[in-house]
Design an enzyme around this catalytic site. Structure first.
Site, PDB file in Angstrom:
ATOM      1  N   PRO A  77      26.985  67.206  10.834  1.00 39.42           N
ATOM      2  CA  PRO A  77      26.237  68.397  10.408  1.00 39.42           C
ATOM      3  C   PRO A  77      24.743  68.196  10.657  1.00 39.42           C
ATOM      4  O   PRO A  77      24.237  67.073  10.556  1.00 39.42           O
ATOM      5  CB  PRO A  77      26.525  68.485   8.905  1.00 39.42           C
ATOM      6  CG  PRO A  77      27.713  67.618   8.673  1.00 39.42           C
ATOM      7  CD  PRO A  77      27.676  66.546   9.708  1.00 39.42           C
ATOM      8  N   LYS A  78      24.052  69.275  11.007  1.00 35.09           N
ATOM      9  CA  LYS A  78      22.602  69.209  11.184  1.00 35.09           C
ATOM     10  C   LYS A  78      21.943  69.570   9.857  1.00 35.09           C
ATOM     11  O   LYS A  78      21.934  70.721   9.443  1.00 35.09           O
ATOM     12  CB  LYS A  78      22.130  70.156  12.290  1.00 35.09           C
ATOM     13  CG  LYS A  78      20.651  70.003  12.609  1.00 35.09           C
ATOM     14  CD  LYS A  78      20.215  70.917  13.737  1.00 35.09           C
ATOM     15  CE  LYS A  78      18.753  70.651  14.076  1.00 35.09           C
ATOM     16  NZ  LYS A  78      17.857  70.832  12.917  1.00 35.09           N
ATOM     17  N   TRP A  79      21.384  68.566   9.204  1.00 36.77           N
ATOM     18  CA  TRP A  79      20.793  68.747   7.879  1.00 36.77           C
ATOM     19  C   TRP A  79      19.423  69.396   7.978  1.00 36.77           C
ATOM     20  O   TRP A  79      18.656  69.117   8.911  1.00 36.77           O
ATOM     21  CB  TRP A  79      20.707  67.406   7.170  1.00 36.77           C
ATOM     22  CG  TRP A  79      22.057  66.827   6.942  1.00 36.77           C
ATOM     23  CD1 TRP A  79      22.739  65.971   7.752  1.00 36.77           C
ATOM     24  CD2 TRP A  79      22.927  67.127   5.845  1.00 36.77           C
ATOM     25  NE1 TRP A  79      23.979  65.704   7.231  1.00 36.77           N
ATOM     26  CE2 TRP A  79      24.123  66.395   6.061  1.00 36.77           C
ATOM     27  CE3 TRP A  79      22.811  67.923   4.715  1.00 36.77           C
ATOM     28  CZ2 TRP A  79      25.195  66.448   5.180  1.00 36.77           C
ATOM     29  CZ3 TRP A  79      23.874  67.975   3.834  1.00 36.77           C
ATOM     30  CH2 TRP A  79      25.048  67.245   4.059  1.00 36.77           C
TER      31      TRP A  79
END
Length: 354
Positions: free
Chosen positions: A18-20
């Protein structure tokens, strides 16, 4: 190590994460000493005392870990809140202490650079990830190991689901590559949408008196109030001057503008004082850069522009929007929040706890 934007998720020898949406940070721990550095090498340690304590409790000794400082919305508890995270950067020690208790941050780890006397930077990512999993096997909140998958189908599912928890895409990391500083070795696959917005003002390009730096965008609420939602600003210099000339007939005064409250005062309030209301442009200078002028020239809200954006943070675009085209066929009053996609809610705990 950085990521380049891609239009579709790459496949092959990749690990997907996931791209935080937070502050990219590298954290060093040696005994009870902890240092937090930002992406642009700014020291961040003093702003996050709760992270410092958690690092001492959870990181192995003599380690360097790359990751993201995030803030879970204390009201809902189920999504990220970048706006509150930005407010954690404050010069007053008393304010830092209060915010660390009221709106505590978390750290999501996603790469290991060093452990003990071993330098992992030159090792392939598959080895770094395996060592990171082992190093943080017993870590507890607010320290988290990011979720990851080898399956692009699962990553595509995350891309759709996790946005509802405040994340903004997927990062694909080649498993065979070393950690290459300042190189765009990774790929980021982000949401991209369009919206029609009202142009309500402009700022000049730095050092120029006849060139547009950015256009201020607005959307109408259900009760007819024009909210500031963000800016667009990536134009060639020639186009910046053309825009300046095109927009001069729309220049107006603050008295006749929907954002009349933003009229600069002779003595501007201290932007660092959190008791001062946070408004789109009322602050004379940026909290991040005291020399950056945030004043603007008001325009009659009569022109509509179509822009690309990735996602919303509250009622504003999270990142700078991109110009698509002018929409002279649209009435400004028709530019409302109703046109925006709303992600399906997703519990952030499901992302962090995986």
């Amino acid at each position: 190590m950085l990521a380049k934007a891609v239009k579709k998720l790459p496949t092959g020898d990749f690990l997907y994460e996931p791209k935080w949406d937070g502050f990219r940070s590298i954290i060093w721990r040696s005994g009870d000493e902890v240092e937090i550095g930002s992406r642009n090498s700014r020291p961040m340690t003093r702003y996050f005392p709760e992270i410092v304590r958690a690092v001492v409790d959870n990181f192995p000794d003599h380690s360097v870990i790359d990751g993201e400082i995030i803030l879970v919305d204390p009201t809902t508890g189920d999504r990220l809140n970048f706006d509150l995270l930005q407010q954690r950067i404050h010069p007053a020690a008393s304010r830092i202490k209060k915010l660390s208790e009221a709106t505590p941050a978390s750290f999501v780890a996603f790469d290991l650079l060093a452990l003990g006397q071993e330098n992992f930077v030159e090792r392939p990512f598959r080895e770094r990830r395996a060592a990171l999993e082992k190093a943080l096997a017993d870590a507890e909140a607010p320290i988290h190991l990011t979720r990851a998958t080898l399956d692009p189908a699962v990553a595509e599912q995350w891309f759709e689901q996790f946005e509802g928890a405040g994340l903004d895409g997927i990062v694909a990391k080649p498993l065979g590559e070393p950690y290459v500083e300042d190189k765009r070795v990774m790929s980021k696959y982000k949401h991209e949408r369009t919206a029609d917005c009202v142009v309500a003002g402009y700022r000049l390009y730095r050092g120029e008196s006849d060139a547009i730096g950015s256009l201020l965008l607005g959307l109408y609420t259900d009760d007819g109030v024009l909210n500031s939602v963000g800016v667009i600003g990536a134009f060639p210099m020639e186009r910046r001057r053309e825009l300046f000339a095109e927009l001069q007939p729309l220049v107006t005064t603050f008295e006749d503008h929907p954002w009349a409250w933003a009229q600069p005062e002779e003595t501007s309030p201290d932007n660092r004082d959190q008791s001062f209301p946070r408004t789109p442009t009322a602050a004379a200078h940026s909290r991040w850069n005291a020399k950056k002028d945030l004043s603007f020239t008001p325009l009659r809200p009569e022109r509509v522009v179509e822009v690309r954006y990735d996602h919303m943070e509250g009622d504003r675009f999270r990142h700078t929007a991109q110009f698509v085209r002018w929409r002279d066929d649209r009435e400004p009053k028709s530019c409302t929040y109703a046109q925006l996609d709303e992600p399906v809610s997703y519990d952030l705990g499901e992302v962090l706890g995986g």
